[in-house]
Each structure stands twice: as C-alpha cells, then as structure tokens.
Design an enzyme around this catalytic site. Structure first.
Site, PDB file in Angstrom:
ATOM      1  CB  SER A  21      11.404  -5.296  23.182  1.00 29.17           C
ATOM      2  OG  SER A  21      12.181  -5.722  24.142  1.00 29.17           O
ATOM      3  CG  ASN A  22       9.346  -6.635  28.293  1.00 24.14           C
ATOM      4  OD1 ASN A  22       9.081  -7.676  28.704  1.00 24.14           O
ATOM      5  ND2 ASN A  22      10.927  -6.267  28.726  1.00 24.14           N
ATOM      6  CG  MET A  95      15.213   2.540  32.829  1.00 26.83           C
ATOM      7  SD  MET A  95      14.923   0.896  33.457  1.00 26.83           S
ATOM      8  CE  MET A  95      16.656   0.592  33.902  1.00 26.83           C
ATOM      9  CB  ILE A  97      12.736   5.061  42.110  1.00 27.74           C
ATOM     10  CG1 ILE A  97      13.792   4.066  41.627  1.00 27.74           C
ATOM     11  CG2 ILE A  97      11.867   4.779  43.591  1.00 27.74           C
ATOM     12  CD1 ILE A  97      14.637   3.964  42.613  1.00 27.74           C
ATOM     13  CG  ASN A 112       9.256  -3.617  37.742  1.00 29.23           C
ATOM     14  OD1 ASN A 112       9.466  -3.015  36.672  1.00 29.23           O
ATOM     15  ND2 ASN A 112      10.518  -3.904  38.272  1.00 29.23           N
ATOM     16  CG  HIS A 114      14.556  -6.552  38.431  1.00 31.91           C
ATOM     17  ND1 HIS A 114      15.175  -5.376  38.498  1.00 31.91           N
ATOM     18  CD2 HIS A 114      15.534  -7.490  38.886  1.00 31.91           C
ATOM     19  CE1 HIS A 114      16.345  -5.418  38.683  1.00 31.91           C
ATOM     20  NE2 HIS A 114      16.700  -6.785  39.059  1.00 31.91           N
ATOM     21  CD  GLU A 179      13.297  -8.846  30.364  1.00 35.83           C
ATOM     22  OE1 GLU A 179      12.509  -7.872  30.497  1.00 35.83           O
ATOM     23  OE2 GLU A 179      14.628  -8.999  30.611  1.00 35.83           O
TER      24      GLU A 179
END
Ligand code: GAR
Length: 193
Positions: A21-22, A95, A97, A112, A114, A179
């Site tokens: 969605s972002n 998700m 690293i 990023n 968060h 967001e």
C-alpha cells in the site's frame, strides 16, 4: 539532499515484501506533475507479494530475488539499480535486512518507513508493544537507513493517537493511512528538482 540533474525526475526503486500500500501511494505521488521522483523499479524478496500487481498495473519493471542467498540476491539487485540509474531506494514494507556492504554502497540514498515513533519500538510488532506499554501515541517514521536496524537519521515523523479499545490491527490500519502521506512528504524534503 538528493538533487536531480537537468530538471529530470529523480529515479527511485521501491522494495516491498507484502501488500504494497505504501508502494501504491508512492506511485500515485510520482505521477503528480510536480513530483520530484519517478518510480522505475520494484524489487521484492517474495514472489507472492500482493504489491507486485502495482508493477503490472502501472507498467513498472518488477523483479523478485530469492533472499535465501543474500549475497547473490544483492548482487543482482545492484546490477538492476545501476542499469536503471536509480538514485534513491525506498524500503516500503521490505522485511529483509540489507547487508552492511549494500547499505554502504548506497549511503544516504536508502530510505525506510517504520510503523513507530523511532527510536521507540524498533523491529517487529511495534503496535502490540506500544499498546501493551500503555503508550498514548504510536505513529510512523521515515528515516535514512544505516547499518543498525531502524536507527538512521530521522527525516519525518507523524504521531498517531492510540484510542481506547485499539488493537494492534486497528492501530496499524490507522497508522498506515498516515504512512501514505508521510512517505511522499519525506521524499519531497530530501529530493529537489
Ligand atoms: C507498513 O506499515 C510499514 O511501515 C511496515 O510494514 C507495513 C507495510 O505495508 N514496515 C515495517 O514494519 C518495516 N520494519 P504495505 O506493504 O501496505 O506498504
């Protein structure tokens, strides 16, 4: 600050793992006339990520890399990033690293989002932890990525009130709507045409 050359939009890649969605809100933002960015590349570690459909809908090139072998996945990602002349990487619900070497090679160029008011609640299950600690606010943060998890310089933050009866799910849903506004604002703050 990332500056474009010759008034051209700054090329971005968006990394996702799930719903996207972002990503969708960033694509909408990039399509606005005065937007400083264009989205050229979508990268995912998950071939089932729902967000990959936005690549098809908006005709943006999609790539899925298997992160079981991180070194090889990142090598391939770097190849795509260079090939597409990407100047900014936006992690949007990605998700995995990233390795220290990867982050080093794009220093100051990886952002990023968060779902917490960093430096509080780094890592996972942020809303559960905020609710069980009786916090008044949760929220979201856009920050630069450095080699420590959720610890890079903060660009923008939005506080979201926790209301009586909130569950992690209801709070996550409400924070997510913020967001979608915060990420474009943060990008506008650090990228100029
Ligand atoms: C968002 O809430 C984002 O902040 C979070 O995952 C969700 C992705 O939603 N990211 C993290 O937790 C990263 N540590 P989306 O796929 O619908 O954009």
């Amino acid at each position: 600050m990332v500056q474009s050359t010759g008034n051209k939009k700054v090329k971005c890649a968006v990394f996702i793992s799930g719903t996207g969605s972002n990503l969708k809100s960033l694509i909408k933002f990039s399509k606005k006339k005065n937007s400083p960015i264009s989205i050229e590349l979508i990268i995912s570690d998950n071939s089932k990520a729902n967000g990959l459909k936005f690549g098809k809908i908006f005709k943006i090139s999609n790539h899925v890399f298997n992160y079981k072998n991180k070194i090889s996945a990142e090598k391939k990602i770097i190849y795509e990033i260079k090939k597409n002349k990407i100047k900014i990487i936006c992690l949007a619900g990605f998700m995995k690293i990233l390795s220290k070497d990867f982050i080093k090679s794009f220093k100051g160029k990886i952002l990023n989002i968060h779902p917490s008011l960093l430096p509080k609640y780094k890592g996972l299950n942020t809303h559960e932890r905020a609710i069980s600690n009786n916090e008044k606010y949760s929220g979201c943060t856009v920050h630069f990525v450095n080699s420590k998890l959720d610890s890079g310089k903060i660009i923008l933050q939005k506080k979201v009130r926790i209301i009586k009866g909130d569950t992690a799910k209801s709070l996550a849903k409400r924070v997510l709507t913020h967001e979608h506004k915060l990420y474009p604002k943060a990008i506008s703050k650090i990228v100029s045409l």
